[in-house]
Design a protein around this motif. Structure first.
Motif, PDB file in Angstrom:
ATOM      1  N   ASP A 221     -52.970 -14.733 153.785  1.00 27.43           N
ATOM      2  CA  ASP A 221     -54.116 -14.548 154.319  1.00 27.43           C
ATOM      3  C   ASP A 221     -54.971 -15.655 154.046  1.00 27.43           C
ATOM      4  O   ASP A 221     -55.198 -15.987 152.824  1.00 27.43           O
ATOM      5  CB  ASP A 221     -54.602 -13.159 154.047  1.00 27.43           C
ATOM      6  CG  ASP A 221     -55.794 -12.637 154.823  1.00 27.43           C
ATOM      7  OD1 ASP A 221     -56.241 -13.248 155.582  1.00 27.43           O
ATOM      8  OD2 ASP A 221     -56.013 -11.427 154.725  1.00 27.43           O
ATOM      9  N   ILE A 222     -55.500 -16.104 155.191  1.00 33.28           N
ATOM     10  CA  ILE A 222     -56.483 -17.129 155.109  1.00 33.28           C
ATOM     11  C   ILE A 222     -57.633 -16.908 154.298  1.00 33.28           C
ATOM     12  O   ILE A 222     -58.436 -18.013 153.651  1.00 33.28           O
ATOM     13  CB  ILE A 222     -56.839 -17.813 156.576  1.00 33.28           C
ATOM     14  CG1 ILE A 222     -57.513 -19.102 156.434  1.00 33.28           C
ATOM     15  CG2 ILE A 222     -57.933 -16.776 157.231  1.00 33.28           C
ATOM     16  CD1 ILE A 222     -57.853 -19.627 157.807  1.00 33.28           C
ATOM     17  N   ARG A 223     -58.064 -15.555 154.058  1.00 30.71           N
ATOM     18  CA  ARG A 223     -59.110 -15.354 153.479  1.00 30.71           C
ATOM     19  C   ARG A 223     -59.085 -15.443 151.858  1.00 30.71           C
ATOM     20  O   ARG A 223     -60.088 -15.353 151.026  1.00 30.71           O
ATOM     21  CB  ARG A 223     -59.728 -13.735 153.656  1.00 30.71           C
ATOM     22  CG  ARG A 223     -60.234 -13.627 155.254  1.00 30.71           C
ATOM     23  CD  ARG A 223     -60.373 -12.269 155.402  1.00 30.71           C
ATOM     24  NE  ARG A 223     -59.093 -11.629 155.484  1.00 30.71           N
ATOM     25  CZ  ARG A 223     -59.030 -10.226 155.974  1.00 30.71           C
ATOM     26  NH1 ARG A 223     -59.945  -9.607 156.506  1.00 30.71           N
ATOM     27  NH2 ARG A 223     -57.825  -9.526 156.034  1.00 30.71           N
ATOM     28  N   ASP A 224     -57.653 -15.569 151.540  1.00 25.16           N
ATOM     29  CA  ASP A 224     -57.258 -15.525 149.967  1.00 25.16           C
ATOM     30  C   ASP A 224     -57.449 -16.983 149.603  1.00 25.16           C
ATOM     31  O   ASP A 224     -57.178 -17.151 148.366  1.00 25.16           O
ATOM     32  CB  ASP A 224     -55.954 -15.076 149.899  1.00 25.16           C
ATOM     33  CG  ASP A 224     -55.973 -13.538 150.026  1.00 25.16           C
ATOM     34  OD1 ASP A 224     -56.838 -12.761 149.889  1.00 25.16           O
ATOM     35  OD2 ASP A 224     -55.079 -12.985 150.249  1.00 25.16           O
ATOM     36  N   LEU A 225     -57.755 -17.679 150.449  1.00 22.82           N
ATOM     37  CA  LEU A 225     -57.731 -19.487 150.199  1.00 22.82           C
ATOM     38  C   LEU A 225     -58.983 -19.705 149.590  1.00 22.82           C
ATOM     39  O   LEU A 225     -59.411 -20.771 149.284  1.00 22.82           O
ATOM     40  CB  LEU A 225     -57.456 -20.240 151.253  1.00 22.82           C
ATOM     41  CG  LEU A 225     -55.867 -20.317 151.960  1.00 22.82           C
ATOM     42  CD1 LEU A 225     -55.712 -21.030 153.050  1.00 22.82           C
ATOM     43  CD2 LEU A 225     -55.328 -20.764 150.683  1.00 22.82           C
ATOM     44  N   THR A 226     -60.150 -18.822 149.293  1.00 21.76           N
ATOM     45  CA  THR A 226     -61.236 -19.120 148.732  1.00 21.76           C
ATOM     46  C   THR A 226     -61.088 -18.687 147.104  1.00 21.76           C
ATOM     47  O   THR A 226     -61.007 -17.622 146.761  1.00 21.76           O
ATOM     48  CB  THR A 226     -62.450 -18.114 149.306  1.00 21.76           C
ATOM     49  OG1 THR A 226     -62.533 -18.495 150.696  1.00 21.76           O
ATOM     50  CG2 THR A 226     -63.727 -18.497 148.446  1.00 21.76           C
ATOM     51  N   HIS A 227     -60.944 -19.545 146.287  1.00 22.94           N
ATOM     52  CA  HIS A 227     -60.523 -19.495 144.913  1.00 22.94           C
ATOM     53  C   HIS A 227     -61.878 -19.707 144.003  1.00 22.94           C
ATOM     54  O   HIS A 227     -62.565 -20.477 144.088  1.00 22.94           O
ATOM     55  CB  HIS A 227     -59.457 -20.657 144.721  1.00 22.94           C
ATOM     56  CG  HIS A 227     -58.331 -20.455 145.240  1.00 22.94           C
ATOM     57  ND1 HIS A 227     -57.328 -19.177 145.078  1.00 22.94           N
ATOM     58  CD2 HIS A 227     -57.750 -21.292 146.218  1.00 22.94           C
ATOM     59  CE1 HIS A 227     -56.200 -19.604 145.764  1.00 22.94           C
ATOM     60  NE2 HIS A 227     -56.295 -20.671 146.573  1.00 22.94           N
ATOM     61  N   GLU A 228     -62.058 -18.694 143.059  1.00 21.86           N
ATOM     62  CA  GLU A 228     -63.158 -18.704 142.337  1.00 21.86           C
ATOM     63  C   GLU A 228     -63.012 -19.408 141.071  1.00 21.86           C
ATOM     64  O   GLU A 228     -61.925 -20.107 140.979  1.00 21.86           O
ATOM     65  CB  GLU A 228     -63.381 -17.313 141.807  1.00 21.86           C
ATOM     66  CG  GLU A 228     -63.549 -16.201 143.002  1.00 21.86           C
ATOM     67  CD  GLU A 228     -64.966 -16.331 143.916  1.00 21.86           C
ATOM     68  OE1 GLU A 228     -65.840 -17.017 143.256  1.00 21.86           O
ATOM     69  OE2 GLU A 228     -64.922 -16.045 145.018  1.00 21.86           O
TER      70      GLU A 228
END
Length: 213
Positions: A144-151
């Motif tokens: 999912d492209i939304r999971d490419l935001t890494h904290e």
């Protein structure tokens, strides 16, 4: 009178081009195919065999959280606006009695959206406190492209895979800062040695002229 030897070169057409025999192109292609078939394959069976990455590989960006002062310079200079930073201020007690309180920024969130990042490295270049580094990690695909935001927790994990900086060139010129610091240290050591070698001041308390009797 003897005849000249026959010319074995291909005959040239009226346009100046050399005529080739029928099927010569096919024969050359088959020859290349046969040479390639006899060579050893160099295919790396990824992921069973990991690639040998160069030392300056731009994989992902690692965060060294202790060096981050929340100056926001990386987020402002990012051309894709893919860095998200949240922070708050805390009041620190005075370091010594009678001093004044100081406020400092505390990092709450540091995230990078790698779906937008174009790996230009500007954030790493402009960071004045060496808080961002290139990591050779590249296996971070998501479904999912939304999971490419890494904290920041994930960015900190990548920090431990950052390779050590290359050794300095022994033939390189000494940095000016080190030369200036060494010069100041030598000057201070010379002054201390001169002060230690100087004779102590004479005692003028005793009157040796006989005056005043």
């Amino acid at each position: 009178m003897s005849l000249p030897p026959p010319d074995h070169r291909p005959a040239a057409t009226s346009s100046g081009r050399t005529r080739s025999f029928p099927g010569s192109g096919l024969a050359k292609g088959l020859a290349v195919t046969l040479r390639t078939m006899t060579r050893k394959s160099v295919t790396a069976q990824y992921p069973d065999v990991q690639p040998d990455l160069p030392p300056r590989t731009r994989g992902v960006i690692g965060l060294f959280e202790e060096n981050c002062t929340v100056c926001m310079l990386c987020a402002r200079e990012c051309p894709d606006w893919c860095i998200y930073i949240d922070s708050h201020k805390e009041t620190m007690p005075p370091a010594a009695p009678g001093g004044r309180e100081r406020s400092r920024n505390v990092l709450d969130r540091f995230a990078i959206d790698f779906a937008l990042c174009m790996y230009c490295g500007i954030c790493i270049e402009v960071c004045p406190f060496d808080a961002l580094f290139w990591s050779p990690e590249f296996e971070y695909a998501e479904t999912d492209i939304r999971d490419l935001t890494h904290e920041r927790d994930k960015l900190r994990e990548w920090m431990w895979t950052v390779p050590e900086p290359p050794a300095l060139d022994p033939a390189a010129e000494e940095p000016k800062e080190i030369a200036a610091a060494q010069k100041a240290a030598d000057k201070l050591a010379a002054q201390q040695a001169a002060a230690a070698a100087a004779p102590p001041p004479a005692d003028n308390a005793t009157d040796t002229t006989g005056e005043g009797t």
